[in-house]
Enzyme design. Structure first.
Site, PDB file in Angstrom:
ATOM      1  N   SER A 139      35.031  32.789  42.639  1.00 44.88           N
ATOM      2  CA  SER A 139      35.884  32.541  41.493  1.00 44.88           C
ATOM      3  C   SER A 139      36.258  31.094  41.208  1.00 44.88           C
ATOM      4  O   SER A 139      36.463  30.569  42.465  1.00 44.88           O
ATOM      5  CB  SER A 139      37.122  33.395  41.493  1.00 44.88           C
ATOM      6  OG  SER A 139      37.836  32.922  40.419  1.00 44.88           O
ATOM      7  N   TYR A 154      44.887  35.698  46.025  1.00 47.83           N
ATOM      8  CA  TYR A 154      43.156  35.883  45.527  1.00 47.83           C
ATOM      9  C   TYR A 154      42.321  34.326  45.696  1.00 47.83           C
ATOM     10  O   TYR A 154      41.371  34.176  46.163  1.00 47.83           O
ATOM     11  CB  TYR A 154      43.203  36.234  43.952  1.00 47.83           C
ATOM     12  CG  TYR A 154      41.837  36.149  43.425  1.00 47.83           C
ATOM     13  CD1 TYR A 154      41.139  37.603  43.729  1.00 47.83           C
ATOM     14  CD2 TYR A 154      41.270  35.436  42.479  1.00 47.83           C
ATOM     15  CE1 TYR A 154      40.008  37.618  43.010  1.00 47.83           C
ATOM     16  CE2 TYR A 154      40.096  35.718  42.093  1.00 47.83           C
ATOM     17  CZ  TYR A 154      39.197  36.826  42.459  1.00 47.83           C
ATOM     18  OH  TYR A 154      38.040  37.000  41.785  1.00 47.83           O
TER      19      TYR A 154
END
Length: 230
Positions: A139, A154
């Site tokens: 990501s 995350y």
């Protein structure tokens, strides 16, 4: 790619981006897909809607030690893994000042340590055979260039995944292509309904990386088939 079918293992293949990746790969006659999910019933349900050679297998990433054991069983049962797509992931809300140690450990285990474990289990065997493709779904939130701007657990776990991608690419040599990808903002359970991309659109770059030619890149971070900064 070889005319002999390659075997691709896709984690988190029961929904979202993973399902779209597994579906796209299963439509290729030169690839047999193992669609992995945490629960066997979910894996089999997903595989039933893909190519006729697709098999659903259980693979829970929460415990890296059991992941290593399961990887051995998968290879012994289904043969060598030629293509590994580390797609499964979890997300916990909160800034670095708000998350718990448990949140961070779970995120690291599922998003980084388990993918590393699968790379370590399958990657050296790919190198020995002289061919392999490893794709880690990361990501932009894991990019230092983009300021690690997502939820802390995350972002930290995805930046760790990025680091293991580069390290493993250096370790496995040029014949095993090891890359990671930012799929963008995707309409999945994690991304939400307002996201700009469909899972099918998000699967394009991972599938491209999974089927790179022998002169393709390795050790890179890609978005829309273009290199981005770490």
């Amino acid at each position: 790619m070889s005319t002999t079918p390659r075997t691709a293992l896709v984690t988190g293949a029961n929904r979202g981006i993973g399902k779209a990746i597994a579906t796209a790969l299963s439509q290729r006659p030169d690839i047999r897909v193992l669609a992995a999910a945490r629960h066997q019933v979910d894996a089999e349900r997903a595989a039933a809607g893909m190519g006729s050679d697709t098999l659903g297998i259980e693979l829970d990433l929460a415990n890296p030690i059991s992941v290593a054991e399961r990887a051995t069983v998968i290879a012994d049962t289904h043969g060598p893994i030629d293509i590994l797509i580390n797609n499964a992931g979890v997300i916990a809300p909160g800034s670095a000042a708000e998350i718990s140690t448990t949140d961070l450990l779970e995120s690291l285990n599922v998003n980084a340590v388990a993918p590393f474990t699968l790379m370590r289990e399958f990657g050296p065997k790919m190198r020995t055979r002289g061919w392999g493709r490893i794709v880690n779904v990361s990501s932009g939130w894991g990019s230092f260039d983009e300021s690690l701007s997502g939820p802390a657990a995350y972002s930290i776990s995805k930046s760790t995944l990025n680091a293991t991608t580069l390290s493993m690419a250096q370790a496995l040599g040029s014949r095993v292509k090891v890359n990671c990808v930012c799929p963008g903002w995707v309409r999945t359970r994690m991304g939400g309904r307002a996201a700009s991309r469909s899972p099918t659109e998000a699967a394009d770059t991972p599938v491209w990386l999974a089927t790179l030619p022998d002169d393709g890149p390795t050790g890179g971070f890609f978005r829309d088939r273009r290199l981005i900064e770490w």
